[in-house]
Design a protein around this motif. Structure first.
Motif, PDB file in Angstrom:
ATOM      1  N   PHE A   1       0.826  -1.200   0.000  1.00  0.00           N
ATOM      2  CA  PHE A   1       0.000   0.000   0.000  1.00  0.00           C
ATOM      3  C   PHE A   1       0.867   1.260   0.000  1.00  0.00           C
ATOM      4  O   PHE A   1       0.596   2.220  -0.730  1.00  0.00           O
ATOM      5  N   ALA A   2       1.932   1.266   0.809  1.00  0.00           N
ATOM      6  CA  ALA A   2       2.813   2.429   0.884  1.00  0.00           C
ATOM      7  C   ALA A   2       3.487   2.691  -0.466  1.00  0.00           C
ATOM      8  O   ALA A   2       3.606   3.842  -0.899  1.00  0.00           O
ATOM      9  N   PHE A   3       3.911   1.626  -1.125  1.00  0.00           N
ATOM     10  CA  PHE A   3       4.530   1.781  -2.445  1.00  0.00           C
ATOM     11  C   PHE A   3       3.528   2.359  -3.442  1.00  0.00           C
ATOM     12  O   PHE A   3       3.845   3.285  -4.196  1.00  0.00           O
ATOM     13  N   PHE A   4       2.304   1.831  -3.427  1.00  0.00           N
ATOM     14  CA  PHE A   4       1.267   2.326  -4.333  1.00  0.00           C
ATOM     15  C   PHE A   4       0.952   3.795  -4.045  1.00  0.00           C
ATOM     16  O   PHE A   4       0.832   4.610  -4.971  1.00  0.00           O
ATOM     17  N   ALA A   5       0.815   4.140  -2.776  1.00  0.00           N
ATOM     18  CA  ALA A   5       0.497   5.516  -2.404  1.00  0.00           C
ATOM     19  C   ALA A   5       1.591   6.477  -2.874  1.00  0.00           C
ATOM     20  O   ALA A   5       1.295   7.582  -3.352  1.00  0.00           O
ATOM     21  N   LYS A   6       2.844   6.066  -2.764  1.00  0.00           N
ATOM     22  CA  LYS A   6       3.944   6.931  -3.205  1.00  0.00           C
ATOM     23  C   LYS A   6       3.860   7.207  -4.704  1.00  0.00           C
ATOM     24  O   LYS A   6       4.125   8.328  -5.147  1.00  0.00           O
ATOM     25  N   THR A   7       3.486   6.199  -5.490  1.00  0.00           N
ATOM     26  CA  THR A   7       3.374   6.429  -6.936  1.00  0.00           C
ATOM     27  C   THR A   7       2.262   7.417  -7.252  1.00  0.00           C
ATOM     28  O   THR A   7       2.421   8.288  -8.124  1.00  0.00           O
ATOM     29  N   GLN A   8       1.139   7.310  -6.539  1.00  0.00           N
ATOM     30  CA  GLN A   8       0.013   8.200  -6.791  1.00  0.00           C
ATOM     31  C   GLN A   8       0.311   9.630  -6.344  1.00  0.00           C
ATOM     32  O   GLN A   8      -0.016  10.597  -7.039  1.00  0.00           O
ATOM     33  N   ILE A   9       0.939   9.777  -5.185  1.00  0.00           N
ATOM     34  CA  ILE A   9       1.279  11.109  -4.691  1.00  0.00           C
ATOM     35  C   ILE A   9       2.343  11.754  -5.562  1.00  0.00           C
ATOM     36  O   ILE A   9       2.312  12.975  -5.813  1.00  0.00           O
ATOM     37  N   THR A  10       3.289  10.969  -6.059  1.00  0.00           N
ATOM     38  CA  THR A  10       4.311  11.500  -6.963  1.00  0.00           C
ATOM     39  C   THR A  10       3.663  12.050  -8.234  1.00  0.00           C
ATOM     40  O   THR A  10       4.035  13.125  -8.718  1.00  0.00           O
ATOM     41  N   GLU A  11       2.676  11.323  -8.771  1.00  0.00           N
ATOM     42  CA  GLU A  11       1.953  11.811  -9.954  1.00  0.00           C
ATOM     43  C   GLU A  11       1.206  13.102  -9.631  1.00  0.00           C
ATOM     44  O   GLU A  11       1.178  14.039 -10.453  1.00  0.00           O
ATOM     45  N   ASN A  12       0.593  13.171  -8.456  1.00  0.00           N
ATOM     46  CA  ASN A  12      -0.112  14.398  -8.067  1.00  0.00           C
ATOM     47  C   ASN A  12       0.852  15.567  -7.945  1.00  0.00           C
ATOM     48  O   ASN A  12       0.542  16.695  -8.356  1.00  0.00           O
ATOM     49  N   LEU A  13       2.012  15.315  -7.353  1.00  0.00           N
ATOM     50  CA  LEU A  13       3.000  16.382  -7.183  1.00  0.00           C
ATOM     51  C   LEU A  13       3.503  16.870  -8.536  1.00  0.00           C
ATOM     52  O   LEU A  13       3.635  18.086  -8.758  1.00  0.00           O
ATOM     53  N   ASP A  14       3.777  15.944  -9.436  1.00  0.00           N
ATOM     54  CA  ASP A  14       4.232  16.341 -10.778  1.00  0.00           C
ATOM     55  C   ASP A  14       3.158  17.159 -11.492  1.00  0.00           C
ATOM     56  O   ASP A  14       3.461  18.171 -12.139  1.00  0.00           O
ATOM     57  N   HIS A  15       1.900  16.716 -11.369  1.00  0.00           N
ATOM     58  CA  HIS A  15       0.795  17.424 -12.021  1.00  0.00           C
ATOM     59  C   HIS A  15       0.620  18.820 -11.426  1.00  0.00           C
ATOM     60  O   HIS A  15       0.410  19.801 -12.159  1.00  0.00           O
ATOM     61  N   ALA A  16       0.707  18.919 -10.095  1.00  0.00           N
ATOM     62  CA  ALA A  16       0.561  20.211  -9.436  1.00  0.00           C
ATOM     63  C   ALA A  16       1.686  21.170  -9.842  1.00  0.00           C
ATOM     64  O   ALA A  16       1.442  22.357 -10.084  1.00  0.00           O
ATOM     65  N   SER A  17       2.902  20.661  -9.911  1.00  0.00           N
ATOM     66  CA  SER A  17       4.044  21.503 -10.294  1.00  0.00           C
ATOM     67  C   SER A  17       3.890  22.007 -11.724  1.00  0.00           C
ATOM     68  O   SER A  17       4.164  23.181 -12.023  1.00  0.00           O
ATOM     69  N   ASP A  18       3.445  21.121 -12.629  1.00  0.00           N
ATOM     70  CA  ASP A  18       3.232  21.527 -14.014  1.00  0.00           C
ATOM     71  C   ASP A  18       2.140  22.587 -14.111  1.00  0.00           C
ATOM     72  O   ASP A  18       2.274  23.575 -14.849  1.00  0.00           O
ATOM     73  N   LEU A  19       1.031  22.379 -13.374  1.00  0.00           N
ATOM     74  CA  LEU A  19      -0.065  23.338 -13.428  1.00  0.00           C
ATOM     75  C   LEU A  19       0.345  24.677 -12.842  1.00  0.00           C
ATOM     76  O   LEU A  19      -0.014  25.738 -13.379  1.00  0.00           O
ATOM     77  N   PHE A  20       1.101  24.661 -11.747  1.00  0.00           N
ATOM     78  CA  PHE A  20       1.532  25.910 -11.124  1.00  0.00           C
ATOM     79  C   PHE A  20       2.378  26.729 -12.093  1.00  0.00           C
ATOM     80  O   PHE A  20       2.169  27.939 -12.253  1.00  0.00           O
ATOM     81  N   ARG A  21       3.321  26.074 -12.784  1.00  0.00           N
ATOM     82  CA  ARG A  21       4.158  26.783 -13.759  1.00  0.00           C
ATOM     83  C   ARG A  21       3.305  27.288 -14.926  1.00  0.00           C
ATOM     84  O   ARG A  21       3.516  28.398 -15.431  1.00  0.00           O
ATOM     85  N   PHE A  22       2.339  26.476 -15.333  1.00  0.00           N
ATOM     86  CA  PHE A  22       1.451  26.853 -16.440  1.00  0.00           C
ATOM     87  C   PHE A  22       0.619  28.085 -16.077  1.00  0.00           C
ATOM     88  O   PHE A  22       0.502  29.027 -16.875  1.00  0.00           O
ATOM     89  N   LEU A  23       0.049  28.093 -14.881  1.00  0.00           N
ATOM     90  CA  LEU A  23      -0.754  29.234 -14.446  1.00  0.00           C
ATOM     91  C   LEU A  23       0.089  30.501 -14.332  1.00  0.00           C
ATOM     92  O   LEU A  23      -0.357  31.596 -14.708  1.00  0.00           O
ATOM     93  N   GLN A  24       1.299  30.358 -13.805  1.00  0.00           N
ATOM     94  CA  GLN A  24       2.186  31.511 -13.687  1.00  0.00           C
ATOM     95  C   GLN A  24       2.481  32.095 -15.082  1.00  0.00           C
ATOM     96  O   GLN A  24       2.440  33.315 -15.286  1.00  0.00           O
ATOM     97  N   LYS A  25       2.788  31.186 -16.014  1.00  0.00           N
ATOM     98  CA  LYS A  25       3.131  31.641 -17.368  1.00  0.00           C
ATOM     99  C   LYS A  25       1.949  32.357 -18.018  1.00  0.00           C
ATOM    100  O   LYS A  25       2.110  33.400 -18.645  1.00  0.00           O
ATOM    101  N   LYS A  26       0.732  31.805 -17.847  1.00  0.00           N
ATOM    102  CA  LYS A  26      -0.457  32.414 -18.440  1.00  0.00           C
ATOM    103  C   LYS A  26      -0.752  33.773 -17.802  1.00  0.00           C
ATOM    104  O   LYS A  26      -1.127  34.727 -18.475  1.00  0.00           O
ATOM    105  N   ARG A  27      -0.593  33.833 -16.487  1.00  0.00           N
ATOM    106  CA  ARG A  27      -0.878  35.085 -15.782  1.00  0.00           C
ATOM    107  C   ARG A  27       0.094  36.178 -16.213  1.00  0.00           C
ATOM    108  O   ARG A  27      -0.251  37.368 -16.262  1.00  0.00           O
ATOM    109  N   GLU A  28       1.325  35.781 -16.516  1.00  0.00           N
ATOM    110  CA  GLU A  28       2.349  36.746 -16.902  1.00  0.00           C
ATOM    111  C   GLU A  28       2.307  37.044 -18.406  1.00  0.00           C
ATOM    112  O   GLU A  28       3.162  37.768 -18.919  1.00  0.00           O
ATOM    113  N   GLY A  29       1.305  36.436 -19.073  1.00  0.00           N
ATOM    114  CA  GLY A  29       1.123  36.740 -20.481  1.00  0.00           C
ATOM    115  C   GLY A  29       1.888  35.827 -21.415  1.00  0.00           C
ATOM    116  O   GLY A  29       2.037  36.133 -22.616  1.00  0.00           O
ATOM    117  N   GLY A  30       2.371  34.675 -20.865  1.00  0.00           N
ATOM    118  CA  GLY A  30       3.145  33.758 -21.716  1.00  0.00           C
ATOM    119  C   GLY A  30       2.266  32.843 -22.535  1.00  0.00           C
ATOM    120  O   GLY A  30       1.074  32.751 -22.349  1.00  0.00           O
TER     121      GLY A  30
END
Length: 209
Positions: A180-209
């Motif tokens: 279960f711990a191994f599975f949870a780590k894979t899912q949380i890692t995907e969430n973290l990667d997705h959140a990081s990508d979205l945060f950079r995307f939102l910043q770029k859009k807000r700044e007019g990129g």
């Protein structure tokens, strides 16, 4: 506001990954102890902590994504104010997929937490903090770790505890919790990667990129 929510998600997912790594190490320690003759006096405290605290990290559930702003936009119909369809689709996909992963984790829970609470005396469980001062936001606790009493078990009580954790039902639950711990780590890692990508995307859009 959306950027701020996603930033909080990033902080939370990073904290959860750290806790899951500690959980994995604790479960390995428990497994090693079960297969050894007995823990030495110096190892007893680590073993009890692994059972009562670190091995049980996030065993009962995971907090969902910080969606206050998204929920407000959705409930009021103001999500349509985001005229950039790429931005809107990215945000919707982030919350849909992220919470889907967290719900998948919730459905994979094992009997391990229940067995641990059955075999450990209350005074041992209460000797360890059940939340972490490193946790961001509302997950953090106010009480300092140093203010908690050290766990103490007599040799006879420890022998009884070891006998119970070496039974087949606990071994099976421990193995399930490790998976279960191994599975949870894979899912949380995907969430973290997705959140990081979205945060950079939102910043770029807000700044007019």
């Amino acid at each position: 506001r959306l950027e701020r929510d996603v930033q909080r998600d990033i902080e939370l997912q990073e904290f959860i990954l750290t806790s899951l790594s500690e959980k994995t190490e604790a479960l390995e320690l428990i497994s090693t102890t079960i297969n050894a003759d007995r823990p030495t006096p110096n190892e007893t405290g680590l073993f009890l902590r692994a059972l009562a605290k670190d091995g049980n990290n996030f065993a009962w559930g995971f907090p969902l994504l910080q969606s206050v702003t998204f929920d407000d936009l959705t409930d009021t119909g103001n999500l349509r104010l985001l005229r950039d369809t790429e931005v809107r689709d990215s945000i919707i996909g982030y919350y849909k997929n992220g919470n889907h992963r967290l719900n998948r984790i919730a459905r994979r829970h094992t009997d391990y937490p229940r067995l641990v609470t059955q075999i450990l005396p209350p005074e041992v469980i209460s000797s360890f903090p059940q939340t972490d001062p490193r946790a961001p936001g509302g997950l953090a606790r106010e009480r300092e770790v140093s203010s908690l009493p050290e766990p103490d078990m007599s040799p006879s009580d420890l022998s009884v505890l070891l006998r119970r954790v070496r039974q087949d039902d606990f071994r099976d639950a421990l193995n399930s919790e490790r998976n279960f711990a191994f599975f949870a780590k894979t899912q949380i890692t995907e969430n973290l990667d997705h959140a990081s990508d979205l945060f950079r995307f939102l910043q770029k859009k807000r700044e007019g990129g």
